[in-house]
Motif scaffolding. Structure first.
Motif, PDB file in Angstrom:
ATOM      1  N   ASP A   1      45.665  49.155  47.303  1.00 13.53           N
ATOM      2  CA  ASP A   1      45.373  48.100  48.265  1.00 13.53           C
ATOM      3  C   ASP A   1      45.368  46.753  47.547  1.00 13.53           C
ATOM      4  OD1 ASP A   1      44.615  46.576  50.303  1.00 13.53           O
ATOM      5  OD2 ASP A   1      42.566  47.345  50.461  1.00 13.53           O
ATOM      6  N   LEU A   2      46.318  45.884  47.895  1.00 11.38           N
ATOM      7  CA  LEU A   2      46.445  44.633  47.161  1.00 11.38           C
ATOM      8  C   LEU A   2      45.821  43.452  47.897  1.00 11.38           C
ATOM      9  CD1 LEU A   2      50.081  44.927  45.825  1.00 11.38           C
ATOM     10  CD2 LEU A   2      47.962  45.539  44.703  1.00 11.38           C
TER      11      LEU A   2
ATOM     12  N   GLY B   1      35.739  39.525  41.528  1.00 13.35           N
ATOM     13  CA  GLY B   1      35.706  38.101  41.871  1.00 13.35           C
ATOM     14  C   GLY B   1      36.962  37.343  41.501  1.00 13.35           C
TER      15      GLY B   1
ATOM     16  N   ARG C   1      43.232  40.709  49.351  1.00 13.58           N
ATOM     17  CA  ARG C   1      42.092  40.067  48.725  1.00 13.58           C
ATOM     18  C   ARG C   1      40.806  40.579  49.356  1.00 13.58           C
ATOM     19  NH1 ARG C   1      40.927  33.647  48.167  1.00 13.58           N
ATOM     20  NH2 ARG C   1      38.812  33.961  47.504  1.00 13.58           N
TER      21      ARG C   1
ATOM     22  N   TYR D   1      39.782  42.368  42.145  1.00 13.84           N
ATOM     23  CA  TYR D   1      39.373  41.634  43.342  1.00 13.84           C
ATOM     24  C   TYR D   1      37.887  41.794  43.588  1.00 13.84           C
ATOM     25  CZ  TYR D   1      44.214  40.722  44.629  1.00 13.84           C
ATOM     26  OH  TYR D   1      45.491  40.279  44.647  1.00 13.84           O
TER      27      TYR D   1
ATOM     28  N   ASP E   1      33.560  26.896  41.690  1.00  8.45           N
ATOM     29  CA  ASP E   1      34.715  26.532  42.512  1.00  8.45           C
ATOM     30  C   ASP E   1      36.015  26.646  41.728  1.00  8.45           C
ATOM     31  OD1 ASP E   1      33.311  24.207  41.269  1.00  8.45           O
ATOM     32  OD2 ASP E   1      35.194  23.232  41.768  1.00  8.45           O
TER      33      ASP E   1
ATOM     34  N   ASP F   1      39.286  19.742  33.654  1.00 13.48           N
ATOM     35  CA  ASP F   1      39.046  19.764  35.100  1.00 13.48           C
ATOM     36  C   ASP F   1      40.205  20.438  35.845  1.00 13.48           C
ATOM     37  OD1 ASP F   1      37.585  19.468  37.330  1.00 13.48           O
ATOM     38  OD2 ASP F   1      38.122  17.392  37.713  1.00 13.48           O
TER      39      ASP F   1
ATOM     40  N   ARG G   1      35.357  15.028  35.570  1.00 11.56           N
ATOM     41  CA  ARG G   1      35.656  14.895  37.009  1.00 11.56           C
ATOM     42  C   ARG G   1      35.956  13.446  37.375  1.00 11.56           C
ATOM     43  NH1 ARG G   1      32.272  18.410  41.140  1.00 11.56           N
ATOM     44  NH2 ARG G   1      33.814  17.410  42.474  1.00 11.56           N
TER      45      ARG G   1
ATOM     46  N   SER H   1      36.899  40.488  47.933  1.00 18.79           N
ATOM     47  CA  SER H   1      35.541  39.986  48.021  1.00 18.79           C
ATOM     48  C   SER H   1      35.299  38.619  47.398  1.00 18.79           C
ATOM     49  CB  SER H   1      34.598  40.985  47.369  1.00 18.79           C
ATOM     50  OG  SER H   1      34.985  41.135  46.019  1.00 18.79           O
ATOM     51  N   ALA H   2      36.255  38.121  46.558  1.00 17.17           N
ATOM     52  CA  ALA H   2      35.948  36.901  45.831  1.00 17.17           C
ATOM     53  C   ALA H   2      35.340  35.864  46.774  1.00 17.17           C
ATOM     54  CB  ALA H   2      37.213  36.351  45.192  1.00 17.17           C
ATOM     55  N   PRO H   3      34.093  35.497  46.567  1.00 23.57           N
ATOM     56  CA  PRO H   3      33.437  34.608  47.517  1.00 23.57           C
ATOM     57  C   PRO H   3      33.987  33.190  47.373  1.00 23.57           C
ATOM     58  CG  PRO H   3      32.010  35.032  45.650  1.00 23.57           C
ATOM     59  CD  PRO H   3      33.252  35.827  45.425  1.00 23.57           C
ATOM     60  N   VAL H   4      34.071  32.501  48.500  1.00 22.19           N
ATOM     61  CA  VAL H   4      34.598  31.139  48.460  1.00 22.19           C
ATOM     62  C   VAL H   4      33.448  30.173  48.220  1.00 22.19           C
ATOM     63  CG1 VAL H   4      35.726  29.338  49.771  1.00 22.19           C
ATOM     64  CG2 VAL H   4      36.502  31.694  49.961  1.00 22.19           C
ATOM     65  N   ILE H   5      33.541  29.454  47.119  1.00 18.03           N
ATOM     66  CA  ILE H   5      32.515  28.458  46.842  1.00 18.03           C
ATOM     67  C   ILE H   5      33.164  27.098  46.861  1.00 18.03           C
ATOM     68  CG2 ILE H   5      30.970  27.578  45.073  1.00 18.03           C
ATOM     69  CD1 ILE H   5      30.713  30.715  44.421  1.00 18.03           C
ATOM     70  N   LYS H   6      32.705  26.257  47.745  1.00 15.20           N
ATOM     71  CA  LYS H   6      33.306  24.933  47.920  1.00 15.20           C
ATOM     72  C   LYS H   6      33.036  24.065  46.698  1.00 15.20           C
ATOM     73  CE  LYS H   6      34.873  24.679  52.257  1.00 15.20           C
ATOM     74  NZ  LYS H   6      36.169  24.118  52.627  1.00 15.20           N
ATOM     75  N   ARG H   7      33.983  23.209  46.393  1.00 13.07           N
ATOM     76  CA  ARG H   7      33.768  22.266  45.308  1.00 13.07           C
ATOM     77  C   ARG H   7      32.711  21.251  45.744  1.00 13.07           C
ATOM     78  NH1 ARG H   7      38.797  18.775  43.551  1.00 13.07           N
ATOM     79  NH2 ARG H   7      38.652  18.309  45.732  1.00 13.07           N
TER      80      ARG H   7
ATOM     81  N   ILE I   1      38.815  26.234  49.158  1.00 13.18           N
ATOM     82  CA  ILE I   1      37.795  25.719  48.244  1.00 13.18           C
ATOM     83  C   ILE I   1      37.684  24.200  48.333  1.00 13.18           C
ATOM     84  CG2 ILE I   1      37.231  25.419  45.803  1.00 13.18           C
ATOM     85  CD1 ILE I   1      38.442  28.174  45.331  1.00 13.18           C
TER      86      ILE I   1
END
Lengths: 154, 392
Positions: B39-40, A128, B42, A125, A107, A76, B72, B44-50, A152
């Motif tokens: 170009d450094l 992803g 950030r 980048y 996540d 985890d 978990r 496109s990495a999409p934010v996915i909530k836990r 996140i």
């Protein structure tokens, strides 16, 4: 190369602050896709991050992306750091993201903690990856991870 | 033609006589160079909530034996955050009826004794026999930076690939005694998830890793050759708590020395009182690399211990004692939390601290004051969060 750390205390403070709210320290797993048992890069990254207050999971060498995803779920972790000696990340990143998505655990952040050619960074980048270790600058790396986790988790 | 320029050290008056010219350097964009024009930022990495989980999610997932929920839930149990505490207690309470059926084995030893490698060999063997094995491996946290490096899994390469094995490395988080603050609860969760053999590996430190004794049935002490003389074994500490002493690395050139060491330990063990009633603690040898001695250890020693212990009731007696000691360790933890999270203590803590540091207040008086403040604490929401059992 000796790691460049100038604002160590500052990073430690923000890590402590994170640990206070999350209930545990930021946890990163360093996946060793290389084929050498003693990968110097990984040793350096692991000690520097542990010095900054991270919990660092070490992996056996020569793992596949399936093993790495499973280990990341079992432990985890918040973040997976990818390390490949040859600097060939593209297929690893794509496969690992797919594998995590199949468990519905997107996540978990993907970062690149090994050597990478500068002209490949932009592509990472786009694929992803959230943070890339550039020029061995670990403060920026750690701060990038923390701010990523911020969006996140909280 | 490439642009060139005259170096600045050329004397001005001799300008024309110098033929030396220097080419301009590379202007960024070159790999590995600072200031490169890549170009450094950030992109496109999409934010996915836990995803959030409720008590029901945890309980149902664990009873089904879902690995991800188990992992978990362990995170939740180990969490120090007050908000997680209440829900963690509920999860444990609801899972308690499903626990208690496993074989609990604790493994300790000095760093480098081969605890992880031994678990790799033993765990693989058990998986082949059809057992479901959970391994709780603890590595130390830094007392300076609080970070940790968790390396036990690097030794368990094949075991971590087994479908029937669940390995969970945890940082000790500054707890002394070789385990984490929540190892017992973690063990219970693994039992509820259907793992029938639990191997608990302590931090490799040596003489005082005794907390694990209070939560396992069988306690194995792994040693290597050439680690001190008889006196080290006679000292009070780990040796008198062990149910078996295992001399690891008995292979190749080391085999003969391992046999000698075994004889030495056997001699000491005759003088020690054994840790478990009606059970004689003995020394054995094994090799985690070749696997020699491990099947014998499991089948003839550990299994015999369990069948004998179940018959004469020593095991159930031990578990009763362990439950009692769990009660008191939880009481201590609750008291600790109640004091340090009490609003009235928090309110005056800073002032008292500065007074003590500046020498205005003697430490003993400071303690009195803090306790007096704590006694004034009103029962409020904070108690429900920190200690759900303390509600009056």
């Amino acid at each position: 190369m000796k790691a460049k750390i100038m604002f160590l205390q500052e990073v430690r403070n923000s890590v402590d602050d994170f640990a206070e709210r999350e209930g545990r320290r930021p946890r990163i797993m360093l996946a060793n896709f290389g084929f050498a048992e003693n990968n110097h890069d990984i040793t350096e990254t692991a000690t520097v991050l542990a010095d900054m207050g991270f919990d660092v999971d070490m992996e056996p060498w020569g793992r596949t992306y399936i093993d790495v995803a499973q280990d990341a779920l079992d432990n985890d972790v918040h973040v997976i750091g990818i390390n490949s000696i040859k600097g060939e990340y593209k297929s690893l990143v794509v496969k690992l993201l797919e594998e995590l998505a199949s468990y519905d655990r997107e996540d978990i952040m993907l970062v690149i903690s090994g050597h990478i050619e500068a002209h490949n960074i932009k592509e990472m980048y786009e694929l992803g990856v959230s943070v890339v270790l550039v020029d061995n600058c670990y403060e920026k790396f750690a701060k990038g991870i923390l701010s990523g986790l911020e969006t996140i988790l909280f | 033609m490439t642009e060139t320029y005259k170096p600045e050290w050329v004397p001005e008056k001799d300008d024309d006589k110098f033929a030396c010219r220097v080419m301009y350097g590379v202007k960024g964009g070159h790999e590995g160079m600072p200031g490169s024009n890549v170009d450094l930022s950030r992109k496109s990495a999409p934010v996915i909530k836990r995803s959030k989980m409720t008590v029901d999610d945890y309980v149902e997932g664990i009873i089904k034996g879902d690995r991800m929920t188990l992992s978990r839930a362990i995170t939740l149990i180990e969490s120090n955050a007050a908000a997680h505490f209440y829900i963690a207690q509920q999860v444990i309470q609801r899972l308690l009826p499903y626990t208690g059926k496993s074989t609990r084995v604790g493994i300790t030893g000095v760093p480098g004794a081969g605890k992880s490698t031994f678990i790799e060999a033993l765990g693989n063997q058990l998986c082949v026999e059809g057992h479901r094995v959970a391994v709780l491996a603890v590595d130390p946290s830094s007392t300076v930076t609080k970070g940790s490096i968790l390396g036990d899994k690097t030794r368990m390469e094949t075991l971590s690939r087994q479908k029937n094995a669940f390995i969970r490395p945890s940082p000790s988080g500054g707890t002394l005694g070789g385990l984490t603050r929540k190892s017992r609860e973690t063990l219970l969760l693994c039992e509820a998830a259907g793992y029938d053999t639990i191997l608990v590996e302590t931090v490799g430190v040596g003489q005082s890793e005794t907390t694990v004794r209070s939560m396992v049935d069988f306690f194995l002490y792994v040693v290597i050759t050439g680690a001190g003389d008889e006196l080290q074994g006679m000292k009070k500490g780990v040796m008198e708590l062990a149910d078996a002493v295992l001399i690891n690395k008995a292979d190749g050139d080391n085999k003969r020395r391992a046999m000698v060491t075994r004889a030495e330990y056997a001699r000491i063990l005759q003088f020690l009182r054994s840790a478990t009633e009606k059970w004689e603690t003995r020394a054995y040898t094994c090799s985690s690399v070749t696997g020699a001695g491990i099947p014998e250890l499991w089948n003839e020693v550990i299994m015999k211990f369990f069948s004998q212990g179940k018959e004469n009731g020593v095991l159930s007696e031990r578990r009763k004692h362990q439950t009692l000691s769990w009660v008191y360790s939880m009481v201590e933890e609750h008291l600790h939390n109640l004091f340090y999270r009490s609003p009235s203590v928090l309110a005056c803590k800073d002032k008292i601290e500065t007074d003590v540091v500046e020498g205005k207040l003697p430490p003993t008086i400071a303690v009195q004051k803090l306790i007096a403040e704590y006694a004034k604490t009103e029962i409020g929401d904070y108690i429900k969060e920190t200690s759900p059992f303390a509600i009056k």
